[in-house]
Write an enzyme that holds these catalytic residues in place. Structure first.
Site, PDB file in Angstrom:
ATOM      1  N   TYR A 158     -10.904  35.260  44.843  1.00 49.64           N
ATOM      2  CA  TYR A 158      -9.482  35.607  44.774  1.00 49.64           C
ATOM      3  C   TYR A 158      -8.828  35.344  46.129  1.00 49.64           C
ATOM      4  O   TYR A 158      -9.458  35.497  47.168  1.00 49.64           O
ATOM      5  CB  TYR A 158      -9.307  37.095  44.421  1.00 49.64           C
ATOM      6  CG  TYR A 158      -9.697  37.430  42.998  1.00 49.64           C
ATOM      7  CD1 TYR A 158      -8.739  37.493  41.989  1.00 49.64           C
ATOM      8  CD2 TYR A 158     -11.022  37.669  42.657  1.00 49.64           C
ATOM      9  CE1 TYR A 158      -9.089  37.801  40.685  1.00 49.64           C
ATOM     10  CE2 TYR A 158     -11.391  37.976  41.361  1.00 49.64           C
ATOM     11  CZ  TYR A 158     -10.422  38.041  40.376  1.00 49.64           C
ATOM     12  OH  TYR A 158     -10.773  38.333  39.086  1.00 49.64           O
ATOM     13  N   TRP A 204     -20.526  46.012  45.636  1.00 53.68           N
ATOM     14  CA  TRP A 204     -19.687  47.021  44.996  1.00 53.68           C
ATOM     15  C   TRP A 204     -20.185  47.457  43.615  1.00 53.68           C
ATOM     16  O   TRP A 204     -19.734  48.466  43.091  1.00 53.68           O
ATOM     17  CB  TRP A 204     -18.248  46.537  44.898  1.00 53.68           C
ATOM     18  CG  TRP A 204     -18.116  45.094  44.473  1.00 53.68           C
ATOM     19  CD1 TRP A 204     -18.020  44.614  43.195  1.00 53.68           C
ATOM     20  CD2 TRP A 204     -18.073  43.951  45.329  1.00 53.68           C
ATOM     21  NE1 TRP A 204     -17.913  43.249  43.201  1.00 53.68           N
ATOM     22  CE2 TRP A 204     -17.949  42.810  44.503  1.00 53.68           C
ATOM     23  CE3 TRP A 204     -18.127  43.772  46.713  1.00 53.68           C
ATOM     24  CZ2 TRP A 204     -17.879  41.511  45.016  1.00 53.68           C
ATOM     25  CZ3 TRP A 204     -18.069  42.496  47.222  1.00 53.68           C
ATOM     26  CH2 TRP A 204     -17.937  41.383  46.384  1.00 53.68           C
ATOM     27  N   GLU A 263     -20.914  38.867  40.143  1.00 55.31           N
ATOM     28  CA  GLU A 263     -20.592  39.256  41.525  1.00 55.31           C
ATOM     29  C   GLU A 263     -21.715  40.077  42.160  1.00 55.31           C
ATOM     30  O   GLU A 263     -21.470  40.966  42.993  1.00 55.31           O
ATOM     31  CB  GLU A 263     -19.259  40.021  41.577  1.00 55.31           C
ATOM     32  CG  GLU A 263     -18.065  39.168  41.148  1.00 55.31           C
ATOM     33  CD  GLU A 263     -16.739  39.918  41.190  1.00 55.31           C
ATOM     34  OE1 GLU A 263     -16.701  41.059  41.713  1.00 55.31           O
ATOM     35  OE2 GLU A 263     -15.740  39.387  40.685  1.00 55.31           O
ATOM     36  N   HIS A 290     -18.859  45.245  32.551  1.00 56.10           N
ATOM     37  CA  HIS A 290     -18.904  46.198  33.655  1.00 56.10           C
ATOM     38  C   HIS A 290     -19.541  47.484  33.119  1.00 56.10           C
ATOM     39  O   HIS A 290     -18.872  48.493  32.881  1.00 56.10           O
ATOM     40  CB  HIS A 290     -17.505  46.485  34.193  1.00 56.10           C
ATOM     41  CG  HIS A 290     -16.868  45.345  34.916  1.00 56.10           C
ATOM     42  ND1 HIS A 290     -16.261  44.293  34.256  1.00 56.10           N
ATOM     43  CD2 HIS A 290     -16.746  45.079  36.248  1.00 56.10           C
ATOM     44  CE1 HIS A 290     -15.774  43.441  35.151  1.00 56.10           C
ATOM     45  NE2 HIS A 290     -16.063  43.890  36.361  1.00 56.10           N
ATOM     46  N   GLU A 336     -14.045  33.750  37.732  1.00 53.51           N
ATOM     47  CA  GLU A 336     -12.796  34.507  37.860  1.00 53.51           C
ATOM     48  C   GLU A 336     -12.043  33.958  39.068  1.00 53.51           C
ATOM     49  O   GLU A 336     -12.653  33.577  40.073  1.00 53.51           O
ATOM     50  CB  GLU A 336     -13.041  36.001  38.109  1.00 53.51           C
ATOM     51  CG  GLU A 336     -13.686  36.760  36.986  1.00 53.51           C
ATOM     52  CD  GLU A 336     -13.955  38.222  37.376  1.00 53.51           C
ATOM     53  OE1 GLU A 336     -13.274  38.741  38.297  1.00 53.51           O
ATOM     54  OE2 GLU A 336     -14.853  38.831  36.776  1.00 53.51           O
TER      55      GLU A 336
END
Length: 381
Positions: A264, A197, A192, A130, A301
């Site tokens: 998730y 985001w 992602e 990140h 994830e």
């Protein structure tokens, strides 16, 4: 004297083994033509191991758990199952800034030790990044338009981005086995990206800019910095619905070894059919693409924060996972209590949690591979 059936079984086994070897020595190989022998072995053995099951991984597993931090040899997974994960996830965010700890407060010196220890036993290591936004100086969750364009060759922040990569490369070079060999790493950059985001996401850069970023970063680490121990992953969110949408930002087979997605469960339903259908349909697309392109499919994830449904592992995940042939699943971290948000975060149970017994049943399933089984698989030889 051997019976006819026994001879036929032996002959069939030899033919099957020969076919597998021919396949692995042909199209099934790392994307880096100069990959280290350990990286080649890991890729081929992970590809082969999918016939048995999938590795179960956990982010930051050795560093901390819900009620503890930096206790030697401890793991929430081990507390519940008696065994460690088969795969360990780590995060490099803040390394690019020259800091001593990552964005989750894990010291990089400790992380190096954990990675070396896991590899020495035969475990697998995956790393995410990140990275802070080189254009704005803010964190990874600053999706400022133009961020990727600014760090590509010719961009105003290109030299700064190369400094970021140099620091990442130096850390990766420091990860050595007992004989001085580079430790193979499943490198999962710019994940992602199908969401909006991150500064490398769909709201901040075009598909073409994302591909250029991915290719430049891989080429720089491999060719300029000499990192040939990397198996590189293309990791989306769960926004895709078919092969075309999954591959929309795909940088090409020459840059990718494994493909994965993150997802998730957020609803509080025990049996969330929407979540189950997402996992099922995305794995189906992923495994189909992996088969065609000879890549390793995985779940990058996954998790259900605080695991409010005590049978989530055996009644939600296990049935859908069993339908697919994939390499690993990485559960996100057991951060415990976070003062800044005043919430407790964990994605695998800790000892005496209400879902611990269910996770132990998940652990006992023949297709779930934890460290003891991974060690027996001898993935690095």
């Amino acid at each position: 004297m051997l019976k006819k059936n026994t001879l036929l079984k032996l002959l069939y086994g030899l033919i099957l083994a020969s076919f597998t070897i021919l396949q692995l020595n042909g199209q099934v190989a790392p994307s880096d033509k100069n990959a280290t022998k350990e990286a080649k072995w890991l890729f081929e053995n992970m590809y082969r191991l999918m016939d048995k099951g999938y590795l179960v991984g956990h982010q930051d597993d050795l560093a901390y758990g819900v009620h503890w931090k930096y206790e030697k040899g401890r793991s929430d997974v081990k507390d519940v199952t008696g065994d460690y994960p088969g795969l360990y996830g780590w995060e490099l965010g803040n390394l690019e800034l020259g800091r001593e700890k990552n964005l989750d407060d894990v010291p990089f010196d400790k992380m190096r030790s954990y990675i070396q220890g896991a590899y020495a036993k035969g475990g697998v290591v995956t790393i995410s990044w990140h990275a802070n936004n080189p254009l704005t100086g803010k964190n990874a969750w600053d999706p400022a338009p133009g961020s990727v364009a600014a760090i590509l060759p010719g961009g105003e922040k290109h030299d700064l981005y190369k400094t970021y990569l140099n620091r990442v490369a130096a850390f990766m070079h420091s990860l050595k086995g007992k004989k001085g060999e580079p430790i193979p790493l499943l490198w999962r950059p710019f994940h992602e990206h199908t969401g909006g985001w991150f500064w490398w996401g769909v709201k901040s850069c075009s598909d073409d800019e994302y591909k250029k970023l991915f290719r430049f970063s891989a080429d720089y680490l491999r060719n300029e910095k000499g990192l040939h121990q990397l198996l590189i992953g293309y990791n989306t969110g769960s926004e895709f619905t078919d092969e075309a949408t999954f591959l929309r930002r795909y940088p090409g087979d020459a840059y990718v070894d494994f493909i994965s997605f993150d997802t998730y469960q957020h609803s509080k339903e025990n049996i969330d059919s929407t979540f189950i259908n997402i996992v099922d349909s995305r794995l189906r697309v992923l495994c189909d693409i992996a088969g065609k392109r000879h890549k390793i499919p995985a779940v990058g994830e996954i998790g259900f924060n605080q695991i409010p449904y005590e049978h989530w592992f055996t009644r939600v995940l296990a049935p859908v996972f069993k339908k697919h042939r994939f390499s690993y699943v990485l559960f996100w971290r057991n951060a415990g209590y976070k003062p800044y948000s005043q919430e407790t975060e964990f994605f695998l149970p800790y000892k005496n949690h209400s879902s611990a017994a269910d996770f132990y049943e998940f652990f006992k399933k023949p297709e779930t591979l934890f460290e003891e089984e991974v060690i027996k698989a001898k993935l690095y030889q």
